[in-house]
Design an enzyme around this catalytic site. Structure first.
Site, PDB file in Angstrom:
ATOM      1  N   HIS A  10       0.842  -1.210   0.000  1.00  0.00           N
ATOM      2  CA  HIS A  10       0.000   0.000   0.000  1.00  0.00           C
ATOM      3  C   HIS A  10       0.877   1.260   0.000  1.00  0.00           C
ATOM      4  CE1 HIS A  10      -2.914  -2.715   2.400  1.00  0.00           C
ATOM      5  NE2 HIS A  10      -3.529  -2.495   1.259  1.00  0.00           N
ATOM      6  N   LYS A  33     -16.449  -7.346   5.244  1.00  0.00           N
ATOM      7  CA  LYS A  33     -15.276  -8.022   5.810  1.00  0.00           C
ATOM      8  C   LYS A  33     -15.270  -7.768   7.310  1.00  0.00           C
ATOM      9  CE  LYS A  33     -12.244  -7.272   1.824  1.00  0.00           C
ATOM     10  NZ  LYS A  33     -10.966  -6.678   1.385  1.00  0.00           N
ATOM     11  N   ARG A  61      -2.041  -5.455  -8.568  1.00  0.00           N
ATOM     12  CA  ARG A  61      -1.076  -6.557  -8.461  1.00  0.00           C
ATOM     13  C   ARG A  61      -1.311  -7.530  -9.601  1.00  0.00           C
ATOM     14  NH1 ARG A  61      -2.900  -7.535  -2.380  1.00  0.00           N
ATOM     15  NH2 ARG A  61      -4.776  -6.850  -3.453  1.00  0.00           N
ATOM     16  N   SER A  90      -2.765  -7.854   2.790  1.00  0.00           N
ATOM     17  CA  SER A  90      -2.994  -7.756   4.234  1.00  0.00           C
ATOM     18  C   SER A  90      -3.370  -9.118   4.800  1.00  0.00           C
ATOM     19  CB  SER A  90      -4.089  -6.733   4.538  1.00  0.00           C
ATOM     20  OG  SER A  90      -3.696  -5.459   4.106  1.00  0.00           O
TER      21      SER A  90
END
Ligand code: ADP
Length: 161
Positions: free
Chosen positions: A17, A41, A91, A128
């Site tokens: 990040h 989440k 990514r 993460s």
């Protein structure tokens, strides 16, 4: 002044990040890091903790603002703040389809707002959730997160004394 919003869970913030924010600062004068309370989440760190970790990372750099984004449409939050660029990291493994879909939907919802992608270069394998998994199993994550984040992860996973 050209600003961009970088929204995410940041549960916790990683060097992946951070690299996106630093790269974003080459193109934008100001980045608003919008820490989402994402109800779909269940975060490990509270919204306050997640914001604090980003703040600690960019302490003294007033080009980076940390805010909480409590729900609703991200494009509405952005327009409300007078910001017309959404920054996203890309990514090579897994991000593309979902990110493209979200960018296209947001563009349709708000034609005046554009998503800008910054490619992940060094930490493309870092997420993460993977960091939390490695830390929970006792692995070293110091290469992938700031020291203060590593400390907090260690505290979360420390065996009860
Ligand atoms: P979300 O819950 O929206 O996936 P994240 O905090 O995981 O939020 O990520 C926010 C943004 O940062 C997304 O655009 C994601 O693709 C990007 N990102 C996450 N990890 C990395 C990384 N290691 N390198 C580059 N971009 C990343």
């Amino acid at each position: 002044m050209a600003s961009a919003i970088y929204a995410g869970s940041f549960d916790p913030v990683t060097h992946g990040h951070i690299a996106i924010i630093r790269a974003g600062l080459l193109a934008f004068e100001r980045i608003v890091v919008a820490v989402t309370a994402n109800p779909s989440k269940t975060p490990m760190f509270s919204s306050e903790e997640r914001m604090e970790m980003v703040r600690e990372t960019f302490l003294g750099d007033d080009r980076v603002e940390v805010d909480s984004f409590g729900g609703g449409l991200l494009v509405d939050y952005a327009a409300g703040r007078g910001v017309y660029v959404l920054l996203r990291g890309l990514r090579p493994v897994g991000d593309f389809d979902g990110e493209l879909q979200m960018a296209a939907m947001n563009r349709n919802l708000a034609p005046g707002i554009v998503t800008v992608f910054i490619p992940a270069v060094d930490h493309f394998f870092v997420s993460s959730s993977l960091i939390k998994e490695v830390a929970s199993l006792g692995g070293a994550v110091s290469e992938f997160v700031p020291e203060a984040v590593e400390r907090r992860l260690r505290a979360k996973f420390a065996p009860p004394s």
